[in-house]
Design an enzyme around this catalytic site. Structure first.
Site, PDB file in Angstrom:
ATOM      1  N   HIS B 221      10.297   1.593   6.113  1.00 47.09           N
ATOM      2  CA  HIS B 221      10.055   3.129   7.019  1.00 47.09           C
ATOM      3  C   HIS B 221       9.489   3.952   6.776  1.00 47.09           C
ATOM      4  O   HIS B 221       8.554   5.299   6.889  1.00 47.09           O
ATOM      5  CB  HIS B 221      11.114   3.832   7.728  1.00 47.09           C
ATOM      6  CG  HIS B 221      12.181   2.927   8.079  1.00 47.09           C
ATOM      7  ND1 HIS B 221      13.868   2.753   6.868  1.00 47.09           N
ATOM      8  CD2 HIS B 221      13.077   2.200   8.509  1.00 47.09           C
ATOM      9  CE1 HIS B 221      13.877   2.195   7.005  1.00 47.09           C
ATOM     10  NE2 HIS B 221      13.767   1.169   7.920  1.00 47.09           N
ATOM     11  N   GLU B 282      10.666  -4.619  10.656  1.00 45.06           N
ATOM     12  CA  GLU B 282      11.931  -4.144  11.271  1.00 45.06           C
ATOM     13  C   GLU B 282      11.982  -5.375  12.285  1.00 45.06           C
ATOM     14  O   GLU B 282      13.242  -3.951  12.999  1.00 45.06           O
ATOM     15  CB  GLU B 282      11.304  -2.575  11.218  1.00 45.06           C
ATOM     16  CG  GLU B 282      13.472  -2.316  10.505  1.00 45.06           C
ATOM     17  CD  GLU B 282      12.784  -0.737  10.983  1.00 45.06           C
ATOM     18  OE1 GLU B 282      11.620  -0.128  11.380  1.00 45.06           O
ATOM     19  OE2 GLU B 282      14.109   0.156  11.205  1.00 45.06           O
TER      20      GLU B 282
END
Lengths: 339, 339
Positions: B221, B282
């Protein structure tokens, strides 16, 4: 006029923190709490003139919205009465600074929070600070347990009693955690930033501003991770069928500029409307050194805002206009100071 | 070649999660754990072809470094044996995906962590996944308690037994939390990002890489809040008398590109050396919608990297070169797949 909306009294005379240690020791040993120490005006002047006031002058800022040391709030220590005593001591000291330097400092209070104790308990101290001491806002700790996050999210009705008072007094709240007792969370490097990020995500998930349409929060430290992950937050809100964040939250949520490098501040002003950004430095605070890449202090955030390629009207909003809007009592405090 | 270093099997056939529910119910009721369900190759193919593989093709990526669903790891459920059974089930399923689509997926395992249980307990499963299943890395959960942060920081000697095995096998670890049971922390919107931020600050505070100079972590992230606050982290390290972060941590710590808007990715590549950035999306993951500002999926991160004003050689590092460096076993896995 350049208003720094986020400064802490990290340089208070040493007997203030000394008394805090005595207070906690007395609590632990179930002894009587000693009387608060004597602190002279000269001691307060010395603590400010060579620190926050000196930096204001050097950096060219005018006024700091000033609150007690954030890590020092430590709402996890003692009980509700401990926090009540300590809040009064800290807020009274802020008031003395503001009285000595009325053109340079305006007060924001800490609240006597305590894990598991209703925030209704904070109403009287907030009212005292605003009505008697002339304060214009408060710092609200979303995690009085100090890194263990034992209280409900900020959108829970648990918090409503203090929001009612905040709205009644028309003051904003800065969401600001205190010290971390959790060894996984460094204070200024993790717990602070996590607190900011978590609070914003709580605001997305809940529907708090439907109940309190005029409630205003400042999320400090540039909003934690939020502007950097603005796409994630817009997308998460969208997946939850919430309105666009600009309509959903940005009438109530503001970000400060405590981001200690130019690329970060540039990102902030690129993704967040300038109307939602308030100038702040957090000095004397988290990072005290000089950045070898610039030759200036990391926390001299005015330099970054000065370098932004945005118009003068936009900079004026960041430096002054937004603060006057978010803190409606600020204009009156300034008028009084100039009398 | 475009390598996505961060993909999760969020679309596994439903009997897989169904068995997990039975397993937890049996644990809670102290009954025998039922046998693992039968899952056909066709069911696995269907779950991939219409999701991750379809998106790979649409977006023009080639290979996903693939691991079990992150929130599904839920190391806080049951006990160490529960986590051991579940890890084997999840990792075996990843292995079957990789065997069915060897040119599109390479495996990364979850570990059988459990709060308060030594990470030494994870060594055998890591070894099995790398040596028997051909996996090239692992996901390490810094908070097996699921949002309560009850285990020590990643720099504590508590974690050394698993680091020894990680180093011996020469695989990197992605620092990745799982589901949050703490109502203050939304999973993908707060706990994930806080986990990333906290881990990086732990690495600054501790001195882990003195003991493990070849240990490599990927912080997903986009590194949480870290690049946005790069000045803060450089300044905090400096105040602690640590070396410049580039020398101190960036031989061991890498960031992925799971940042869902262009300004964020631009900031990332502006402050973090390109050698430390690995392409990732992701997907299918945290945010599933289409960004109305671009008309493309938020998590189509390749588009953001494509738009960066950096050279082709730098993009090649982000898309491919760095992954081959950080995952030394990847080249061998690819050669085997192409035979």
């Amino acid at each position: 006029m350049i208003i720094d909306c986020h400064g802490h009294y990290t340089t208070a005379p040493k007997q203030h923190e000394g008394w805090r240690q005595q207070q906690i020791a007395a609590f632990d040993e179930k002894k009587a709490i000693p009387a608060r120490p004597s602190i002279s005006d000269d001691e307060i002047r010395d603590s400010i003139v060579n620190a926050q006031l000196k930096l204001q002058k050097e950096r060219g800022t005018d006024l700091t919205i000033f609150s007690p040391r954030a890590a020092g709030m430590s709402h996890h220590l003692g009980d509700a009465e401990t926090s009540a005593q300590w809040s009064r001591a800290c807020n009274d000291l802020i008031h003395r600074v503001c009285a000595l330097f009325p053109e340079n400092f305006v007060g924001v209070c800490m609240l006597p929070q305590s894990t598991g104790v209703s925030p209704a308990n904070c109403r009287a101290e907030l009212e005292r600070c605003v009505k008697e001491l002339g304060f214009i806002g408060c710092n609200l700790n979303p995690d009085p347990s100090g890194g263990w996050w034992k209280d409900p999210p900020l959108t829970d009705r648990y918090w409503y009693p203090i929001y009612e008072k905040i709205v009644e007094l028309d003051v904003p709240a800065m969401v600001h955690v205190s010290a971390s007792c959790n060894p996984c969370f460094h204070g200024t490097g993790a717990h602070y930033i996590n607190g900011d990020t978590s609070a914003f995500m709580q605001f997305i998930t809940g529907d708090l501003f439907k109940d309190f349409p005029t409630l205003r929060f400042i999320i400090p430290h540039g909003g934690g991770a939020v502007p950097y992950h603005w796409g994630r937050y817009r997308g998460l809100a969208q997946d939850m069928k919430k309105p666009p964040l600009k309509d959903y939250l940005l009438k109530n949520v503001y970000f400060d500029t405590c981001v200690y490098h130019l690329p970060g501040i540039e990102l902030l002003t690129r993704v967040i409307p300038v109307e939602n950004i308030l100038f702040a430095s957090e000095m004397v605070g988290a990072v005290r050194g000089v950045d070898p890449e610039t030759g200036h202090n990391y926390d001299d955030t005015k330099r970054y805002v000065d370098q932004l390629k945005i118009g003068a009207a936009e900079k004026q909003k960041i430096f002054e206009g937004n603060a006057l809007k978010v803190f409606p009592r600020l204009a009156g405090a300034l008028a009084k100071a100039r009398k």
